[in-house]
Every structure is written in structure tokens, then in C-alpha cells.
Design a protein around this motif. Structure first.
Motif, PDB file in Angstrom:
ATOM      1  N   ASP A  85     -29.380 -46.749 -29.637  1.00  0.00           N
ATOM      2  CA  ASP A  85     -28.461 -47.464 -30.515  1.00  0.00           C
ATOM      3  C   ASP A  85     -28.137 -48.814 -29.881  1.00  0.00           C
ATOM      4  OD1 ASP A  85     -26.096 -46.892 -32.727  1.00  0.00           O
ATOM      5  OD2 ASP A  85     -25.402 -48.146 -31.072  1.00  0.00           O
ATOM      6  N   GLN A  87     -25.737 -52.353 -30.674  1.00  0.00           N
ATOM      7  CA  GLN A  87     -24.664 -52.865 -31.528  1.00  0.00           C
ATOM      8  C   GLN A  87     -24.277 -54.258 -31.068  1.00  0.00           C
ATOM      9  OE1 GLN A  87     -21.356 -50.174 -32.420  1.00  0.00           O
ATOM     10  NE2 GLN A  87     -19.971 -51.798 -31.758  1.00  0.00           N
ATOM     11  N   TYR A  88     -24.233 -55.186 -32.021  1.00  0.00           N
ATOM     12  CA  TYR A  88     -23.800 -56.551 -31.732  1.00  0.00           C
ATOM     13  C   TYR A  88     -22.406 -56.744 -32.314  1.00  0.00           C
ATOM     14  CZ  TYR A  88     -23.424 -61.593 -31.726  1.00  0.00           C
ATOM     15  OH  TYR A  88     -22.979 -62.868 -31.511  1.00  0.00           O
ATOM     16  N   ASP A  89     -21.445 -57.076 -31.471  1.00  0.00           N
ATOM     17  CA  ASP A  89     -20.059 -57.285 -31.898  1.00  0.00           C
ATOM     18  C   ASP A  89     -19.840 -58.755 -32.227  1.00  0.00           C
ATOM     19  OD1 ASP A  89     -19.477 -54.605 -31.393  1.00  0.00           O
ATOM     20  OD2 ASP A  89     -18.910 -54.999 -29.324  1.00  0.00           O
ATOM     21  N   GLU A 102     -25.170 -52.853 -36.330  1.00  0.00           N
ATOM     22  CA  GLU A 102     -25.779 -51.801 -35.513  1.00  0.00           C
ATOM     23  C   GLU A 102     -27.194 -51.483 -35.983  1.00  0.00           C
ATOM     24  OE1 GLU A 102     -24.584 -47.308 -34.148  1.00  0.00           O
ATOM     25  OE2 GLU A 102     -24.340 -47.833 -36.246  1.00  0.00           O
ATOM     26  N   LYS A 104     -30.156 -48.302 -35.172  1.00  0.00           N
ATOM     27  CA  LYS A 104     -30.281 -46.997 -34.528  1.00  0.00           C
ATOM     28  C   LYS A 104     -31.638 -46.385 -34.853  1.00  0.00           C
ATOM     29  CE  LYS A 104     -27.657 -42.700 -34.095  1.00  0.00           C
ATOM     30  NZ  LYS A 104     -26.391 -42.037 -34.461  1.00  0.00           N
ATOM     31  N   THR A 119     -29.869 -49.103 -39.949  1.00  0.00           N
ATOM     32  CA  THR A 119     -29.055 -50.254 -39.582  1.00  0.00           C
ATOM     33  C   THR A 119     -27.756 -50.147 -40.362  1.00  0.00           C
ATOM     34  OG1 THR A 119     -29.010 -52.653 -39.335  1.00  0.00           O
ATOM     35  CG2 THR A 119     -30.023 -51.790 -41.334  1.00  0.00           C
ATOM     36  N   GLN A 122     -20.331 -51.681 -38.580  1.00  0.00           N
ATOM     37  CA  GLN A 122     -19.247 -50.921 -37.955  1.00  0.00           C
ATOM     38  C   GLN A 122     -17.965 -51.743 -38.027  1.00  0.00           C
ATOM     39  OE1 GLN A 122     -20.059 -47.830 -36.767  1.00  0.00           O
ATOM     40  NE2 GLN A 122     -22.100 -48.344 -37.519  1.00  0.00           N
ATOM     41  N   ASP A 138     -24.140 -46.539 -41.982  1.00  0.00           N
ATOM     42  CA  ASP A 138     -25.525 -46.873 -41.684  1.00  0.00           C
ATOM     43  C   ASP A 138     -26.393 -46.487 -42.870  1.00  0.00           C
ATOM     44  OD1 ASP A 138     -24.731 -47.663 -39.183  1.00  0.00           O
ATOM     45  OD2 ASP A 138     -25.564 -45.935 -38.136  1.00  0.00           O
ATOM     46  N   THR A 155     -17.227 -43.342 -34.518  1.00  0.00           N
ATOM     47  CA  THR A 155     -17.696 -43.426 -33.136  1.00  0.00           C
ATOM     48  C   THR A 155     -16.500 -43.676 -32.228  1.00  0.00           C
ATOM     49  OG1 THR A 155     -19.786 -44.383 -33.885  1.00  0.00           O
ATOM     50  CG2 THR A 155     -19.253 -44.619 -31.554  1.00  0.00           C
TER      51      THR A 155
END
Length: 195
Positions: A85, A87-89, A102, A104, A119, A122, A138, A155
Motif C-alpha cells: 500500500d 499513500q500520498y498525503d 492511495e 493498493k 486506488t 482517504q 478504494d 485504517t
């Protein structure tokens, strides 16, 4: 010539003093153990609950742009799947700071067989020091079932160090041609790192 019975009272006195010292020491140690005793032993689930419901004030999620995790899902009470996984914040504004993109990929763990690719988006519900709770949605394709899927999920991640974390994931995959509708959630455990 010395009488032999004069040594006996000294040996008795030495033995009695030694016994009293041992009893006094044992009583002191027992009192110290009872006042400094740890909580009763916890089972695995209680330990996990304690870990995820306490925050380490030394760590925070601020400033992390990328999170990468590897984990395992117990899928629909049938089998296990491994996953990767990423994830870009987003952090360009205070509102966008709560969103993350995200990607995955799940695999069966057998000769690298890919189960699904997804994808999604989040949203961070809670970010309190080392603890972060996210809700997400997702979407992707399940290669094992040859169908599209949508997967709402929660999560929960907690930092172990400034750049590592452990997490648990609760999700409900819904397949486009799934009959009947899936009502068994997937449970995942993961470990990862941040940049």
C-alpha cells in the motif's frame, strides 16, 4: 580445657539471626513487589487495544507526505492475502491536509499471483500525535473474481518511531458481480514507514 557446650549457643544464635534476616528480607521484598506490581497479564487483543488507544506525544503525522505499508488481509473469512500500500498525503491547505491518495495491490502469496489492484481516496478523521484514523473508499479490479470492486474501509495507524508505524485495517469489499452481496469484512494488519 574448654567445655564443648559453649559453642552450641553461639551456633544457635547465628542460625536464629540468619533465619530472622532471611524472613525480614523476604517480607521487605514481598512488600515491594506487591506495591510495585505490574498490571495483570494481557492477552494479544488487549495489548493491541492498549497500543492503538494510547498516543505517543513525541511523534506526529505532520510533515509526512508518503506512507508505504506492507501487510496481510484476512479476506472474507476465507483466505489470507498479502498487500502493498502506498499513500500520498496532500498538504497544500488545511482542508486538503486531511485527504490522501492511495494505491493498493493484493497478492495471494503464491508465486506472486496478483489478486486485486485498487486506488482510492482517504480522509483523516483523527490525527492525534502518533495516532491516525482514516476513512476511505478504494476502487479497482479483482483479478481472482474477474470483476470490478469497491472497498470502503477504516485504517488506524500508530507510529512506532518518527518514521515507522503499525496499523490495522477494516474493510468491506463489494464486487460488481458478487452474489449475494458480501457482508463479511476483511481485517488487515500492516507495518510501514513514512517520508
Amino acid at each position: 580445657m574448654k567445655p564443648k557446650n559453649q559453642k552450641a549457643p553461639f551456633n544457635i544464635l547465628l542460625a536464629a539471626t540468619t533465619c530472622l534476616a532471611i524472613v525480614a528480607l523476604a517480607t521487605k521484598v514481598d512488600a515491594q513487589i506487591s506495591t510495585n506490581s505490574l498490571s495483570p497479564e494481557q492477552n494479544f487483543f488487549q495489548s493491541v487495544e492498549a497500543y492503538f488507544t494510547s498516543a505517543n506525544t513525541n511523534y506526529t503525522w505532520n510533515g509526512n507526505a508518503l506512507e508505504i505499508a506492507a501487510g496481510a488481509d484476512y479476506m472474507s473469512s476465507v483466505n489470507w492475502a498479502n498487500y502493498l500500500d502506498a499513500q500520498y498525503d496532500f498538504s497544500s491547505s488545511s482542508i486538503a491536509n486531511h485527504f490522501a491518495l492511495e494505491a493498493k495491490m493484493r497478492n495471494a502469496g503464491i508465486a506472486g499471483t496478483i489478486d486485486s489492484v485498487e486506488t482510492g481516496l482517504q480522509y483523516t478523521l483523527i490525527s492525534y500525535y502518533s495516532v491516525k484514523l482514516q476513512a476511505g473508499l478504494d476502487g479497482g479490479y479483482d483479478l481472482d473474481r474477474n470483476t470490478a470492486l469497491i472497498e470502503p474501509k477504516l485504517t488506524l495507524r500508530d507510529k512506532l518511531t518518527p518514521n515507522t508505524f503499525a496499523g490495522i485495517v477494516l474493510s468491506l469489499p463489494i464486487w460488481a458481480n458478487g452474489k449475494p452481496l458480501n457482508n463479511v469484512p476483511d481485517i488487515g494488519i500492516e507495518a510501514g514507514f513514512t517520508y
